[in-house]
Design an enzyme around this catalytic site. Structure first.
Site, mmCIF file in Angstrom:
data_model
loop_
_atom_site.group_PDB
_atom_site.id
_atom_site.type_symbol
_atom_site.label_atom_id
_atom_site.label_comp_id
_atom_site.label_asym_id
_atom_site.label_seq_id
_atom_site.Cartn_x
_atom_site.Cartn_y
_atom_site.Cartn_z
ATOM 1 N N ASP A 107 -2.791 8.644 1.284
ATOM 2 C CA ASP A 107 -4.068 9.109 1.797
ATOM 3 C C ASP A 107 -4.287 10.595 1.511
ATOM 4 O O ASP A 107 -3.393 11.424 1.748
ATOM 5 C CB ASP A 107 -4.117 8.859 3.309
ATOM 6 C CG ASP A 107 -5.375 9.390 3.951
ATOM 7 O OD1 ASP A 107 -6.456 8.862 3.652
ATOM 8 O OD2 ASP A 107 -5.283 10.357 4.748
ATOM 9 N N GLU A 126 -5.440 8.659 -3.119
ATOM 10 C CA GLU A 126 -6.769 9.168 -2.799
ATOM 11 C C GLU A 126 -6.696 10.660 -3.042
ATOM 12 O O GLU A 126 -5.898 11.358 -2.408
ATOM 13 C CB GLU A 126 -7.165 8.892 -1.349
ATOM 14 C CG GLU A 126 -8.553 9.426 -1.038
ATOM 15 C CD GLU A 126 -8.856 9.513 0.447
ATOM 16 O OE1 GLU A 126 -10.041 9.636 0.794
ATOM 17 O OE2 GLU A 126 -7.915 9.474 1.266
#
Length: 556
Positions: A224, A260
């Site tokens: 993330d 990401e």
């Protein structure tokens, strides 16, 4: 009894009789009892005692599973707590046949690390090694994964290595060097990966990555918001983590590492001479989402402003080259340059999506795309999205046009809960619909049980239209992808794709090694002709779709 001090900041203590099932805590400075920061299970939540877990007792049935090639991936992102009525690993397991029949080949689980309270998106985890007890036991998670493998489904786990949540993180007291004031994140104290004394910090997270792959047989990880990790050391933590994975389990079976990364760092997606990832397999491609969303909704606030000029050209660049921003100035970011050249990368280095937890849940009312775009336009975008050579990702419920929103929720208490609720409402205060207190108060409270309840999928709706029609459309397109597109992915010449665009049309071609081409032709007006070399049409949009879309295989 005091633990024995080892090297590099580690301590060790052997406790007799502390076998599987035993509960334990650490006592800090003779007064504070805390869970193990590397707890494998915390059934009484993040402030309670940890439990000794023996991972060797689970009876795995996937010994012959070696994963699947990434080019076969169709990813389905889901939140365990709201995907099923049960809100558990077993609830997900009960719907694996549905996902396999849909055409999904990989499920991506939003973060599982133990978070405070009974519900949370997962990005506020504080015990990274402990699967949250509200979803079930660690063995329930293992059962889900082995059942997924039996159906040919990969399982990816979303992990958060850029911050800890605001409630239940005792590392500030136990090991202050974990954190640094030199850098900031939007969500909490920055983690220190770059100081000479930070080796234990790096090892903590590297071992966490290996843990999900080894002890749970996960097929990969999605890291993330790595743009929030600042590490100027060499090798940096992202490079070291990928190397350790590739040299370990990655040399024995298919392991996929996803990023990401708002920085669009193309170098992290580099391939070797065989076309295999050197470090990271793919990146979530926000650029594709943003330009597709603008085309479907005409929204141009915030980062959508970066895609409102020449949107078909930006869509074409995403499809042909990966990133829309490859070093150009971003108006939304005060004209700072963003990204690196990505033209040389293969299409499967990019994960495209029309919806995900962020893009739905970070709207004030969690509206899904079906509530924002016309059905005719969305039907036109689906074959572009699902048949493109890049890897598609679906967000749970998208495939049947779920009416339920996906709202932001977090089960904090006291001052933290109030701060999160007020901060959520303040976040939207600058937008006209929420520019006074009464309107802002209509934004759902993240801590309310009703917010979670509204976000749970309504599976009964599949028996009704338009949900049944949407599901049929997704299934048909994913079947076509499997039959006609996936066999071509290994034949696409990396770096050879080209696109032409104007205000009303887009043509993209991908050269294949056998002198054929895969071609997409898009016309926003159905009155515009699609011309060019003859070829076999493998998909053509229906007359009542908003746009004219055709996929063809032909000769260059």
């Amino acid at each position: 009894m005091s633990p024995q001090k080892l090297v590099d900041g580690w301590y060790e203590h052997h406790a007799r009789g502390a076998g599987a099932g035993a509960r334990y805590r650490y006592r800090i400075d003779g007064e504070l009892f805390v869970p193990d920061p590397a707890s494998r299970f915390n059934p009484d939540d993040v402030h309670g005692a940890s439990v000794v877990v023996d991972p060797r007792t689970f009876a795995w049935t996937d010994r012959n599973w070696h994963g699947r090639p990434w080019r076969e991936a169709v990813v389905y992102e889901l939140h365990v707590g709201t995907f099923s009525p049960e809100g558990t690993y077993r609830g997900v397991e009960a719907r694996l046949d549905y996902l396999a029949d849909l055409g999904v080949t990989a499920i991506e689980l939003m973060p599982l690390a133990d978070f405070p309270g009974k519900h949370n998106w997962g990005y506020d985890g504080v015990l990274p090694f402990a699967p949250d007890a509200s979803y079930g036991t660690p063995d329930d998670l293992r059962s889900l994964i082995t059942a997924a493998h039996a159906r040919g489904l990969m399982v990816l786990v979303d992990v958060v290595y850029n911050h800890f949540g605001p409630d239940g993180n005792y590392l500030h007291r136990i090991a202050q060097p974990f954190f640094t004031d030199r850098h900031k994140t939007p969500w909490g104290a920055a983690i220190d990966f770059e100081e000479a004394a930070s080796k234990p910090v790096r090892e903590f997270f590297v071992h966490n990555a290996l843990y999900w792959l080894e002890e749970f047989h996960a097929d990969g990880l999605r890291l993330d918001a790595v743009h929030a990790i600042v590490d100027a050391s060499s090798p940096d933590i992202l490079t070291e983590l990928a190397r350790r994975v590739r040299e370990g389990l990655g040399s024995e079976r298919e392991i996929h590492l996803l990023l990401e990364n708002d920085r669009n760092d193309a170098h992290r997606l580099a391939r070797d001479a065989r076309g295999m990832p050197r470090a990271y397999t793919a990146q979530w491609n926000d650029d594709f989402h943003h330009v597709a969303h603008h085309l479907l909704t005409a929204e141009r606030n915030g980062y959508y402003a970066d895609y409102a000029d020449e949107p078909l050209a930006r869509l074409g660049r995403c499809l042909a080259e990966g990133f829309a921003y490859q070093g150009e100035p971003s108006p939304h970011r005060k004209h700072e340059r963003r990204g690196e050249p990505s033209t040389h990368l293969p299409p499967e280095a990019f994960v495209n999506f029309l919806q995900n937890h962020d893009q739905v849940g970070n709207r004030a009312f969690g509206e899904r795309l079906h509530a924002l775009a016309t059905p005719e336009a969305l039907r036109s975008m689906l074959p572009i999205f699902l048949l493109a050579p890049s890897i598609p990702l679906l967000f749970m419920g998208e495939e049947f046009g779920a009416d339920t929103p996906f709202l932001f929720f977090a089960d904090f208490s006291g001052d933290v809960a109030n701060a999160v609720r007020d901060g959520r409402r303040a976040e939207f205060a600058g937008f006209p619909p929420f520019d006074d207190e009464d309107k802002a108060a209509s934004i759902p409270d993240p801590g309310a049980q009703s917010t979670v309840a509204q976000s749970r999928l309504d599976w009964d709706s599949l028996a009704r239209n338009p949900h049944a029609r949407w599901l049929r459309a997704y299934r048909n397109l994913l079947a076509l992808r499997t039959q006609r597109i996936v066999p071509l992915l290994g034949e696409i010449v990396a770096g050879g794709a080209r696109f032409r665009a104007d205000a009303q049309s887009l043509d993209v071609t991908w050269p294949l090694r056998d002198a054929r081409t895969l071609r997409l032709a898009l016309r926003l007006s159905r009155g515009l002709a699609i011309s060019g070399p003859p070829g076999e049409t493998i998909y053509e949009s229906a007359p009542d779709d908003a746009w004219h879309v055709r996929w063809m295989i032909g000769h260059a």
